[in-house]
Scaffold this motif. Structure first.
Motif, PDB file in Angstrom:
ATOM      1  N   THR A   1      41.830  39.540  36.510  1.00  0.00           N
ATOM      2  CA  THR A   1      42.545  38.549  38.114  1.00  0.00           C
ATOM      3  C   THR A   1      42.353  39.466  38.965  1.00  0.00           C
TER       4      THR A   1
ATOM      5  N   ASP B   1      44.229  37.821  41.894  1.00  0.00           N
ATOM      6  CA  ASP B   1      45.599  38.431  42.217  1.00  0.00           C
ATOM      7  C   ASP B   1      46.717  37.657  41.681  1.00  0.00           C
ATOM      8  N   GLY B   2      46.618  37.894  40.189  1.00  0.00           N
ATOM      9  CA  GLY B   2      47.207  37.209  39.196  1.00  0.00           C
ATOM     10  C   GLY B   2      47.458  35.090  39.884  1.00  0.00           C
TER      11      GLY B   2
ATOM     12  N   GLY C   1      43.045  33.628  35.080  1.00  0.00           N
ATOM     13  CA  GLY C   1      41.968  34.862  35.020  1.00  0.00           C
ATOM     14  C   GLY C   1      41.434  35.034  34.825  1.00  0.00           C
TER      15      GLY C   1
ATOM     16  N   ASP D   1      51.870  32.701  34.808  1.00  0.00           N
ATOM     17  CA  ASP D   1      51.789  33.928  33.591  1.00  0.00           C
ATOM     18  C   ASP D   1      51.017  34.664  33.764  1.00  0.00           C
TER      19      ASP D   1
ATOM     20  N   VAL E   1      49.573  37.203  35.038  1.00  0.00           N
ATOM     21  CA  VAL E   1      49.933  38.065  36.038  1.00  0.00           C
ATOM     22  C   VAL E   1      49.457  40.106  35.430  1.00  0.00           C
ATOM     23  N   ALA E   2      48.571  40.353  36.325  1.00  0.00           N
ATOM     24  CA  ALA E   2      48.004  41.884  35.979  1.00  0.00           C
ATOM     25  C   ALA E   2      49.003  43.045  34.823  1.00  0.00           C
TER      26      ALA E   2
ATOM     27  N   VAL F   1      46.070  41.832  30.146  1.00  0.00           N
ATOM     28  CA  VAL F   1      45.309  40.748  31.553  1.00  0.00           C
ATOM     29  C   VAL F   1      45.510  42.268  32.475  1.00  0.00           C
TER      30      VAL F   1
ATOM     31  N   THR G   1      42.908  43.069  36.361  1.00  0.00           N
ATOM     32  CA  THR G   1      42.151  43.617  37.999  1.00  0.00           C
ATOM     33  C   THR G   1      40.760  44.236  37.531  1.00  0.00           C
TER      34      THR G   1
END
Length: 166
Positions: A57, A59-60, A63, A116, A118-119, A141, A143
């Protein structure tokens, strides 16, 4: 004299054999315990191995699912990928004895849109080969800030690959 040489050679051979195998007698074999050596997670559904699955991802919220599907069978198989609270699904065909890469430029992509994603979190993704039992992997997850994943963010794969299912 000849019998003595044969006896000494035999004893020397036994001593070398015991010396070389000695460590194996007392130390556990670490090759019996295989661990993941990558950032992603792996599993098997039916005859299809799911390798190194990660979500990348920026920025969230969205993904890109990166994974390798490997068919270890002599016939092709359909694999369904399911994720999110709406149970969104995509189906792919993996040819006999072949592999299918998901999430890299030029390959099939699965973009997971969910708050949901989220890094640093783990996101559940299910994989199922036809009528076999599905496996649910808690996919990490990551980045695009990490070097191996910088070209695998949703924005970059969207601009280079059209979503498809095999």
């Amino acid at each position: 004299m000849r019998k003595t040489r044969i006896a000494v050679a035999g004893m020397l051979g036994i001593a070398v054999l015991v010396g070389l195998a000695g460590c194996d007698l007392f130390a556990p074999q670490e090759t019996k315990y295989i661990t993941e050596t990558s950032d992603g997670v792996s599993g098997t559904t039916g005859q299809v191995f799911v390798g190194n699955a990660v979500l990348v991802t920026s920025d969230g919220g969205v993904g890109n699912l990166v994974a390798t599907l490997v068919n270890t069978d002599e016939s092709s198989h359909h694999v369904t990928v399911q994720y999110g609270p709406a149970n969104t699904t995509q189906e792919f065909t993996v040819e006999a004895g072949d592999s299918l890469q998901l999430g890299t430029p030029g390959d099939s992509i699965v973009l997971v849109e969910d708050p949901d994603v989220v890094a640093g979190a783990l996101f559940p993704v299910s994989f199922q080969q036809a009528d076999t039992t599905a496996i649910t992997l808690d996919v990490p997850v990551l980045t695009g800030a990490q070097q191996p994943y910088s070209d695998l963010t949703p924005e970059k794969v969207k601009s280079s690959t059209l979503p498809s299912s095999g």
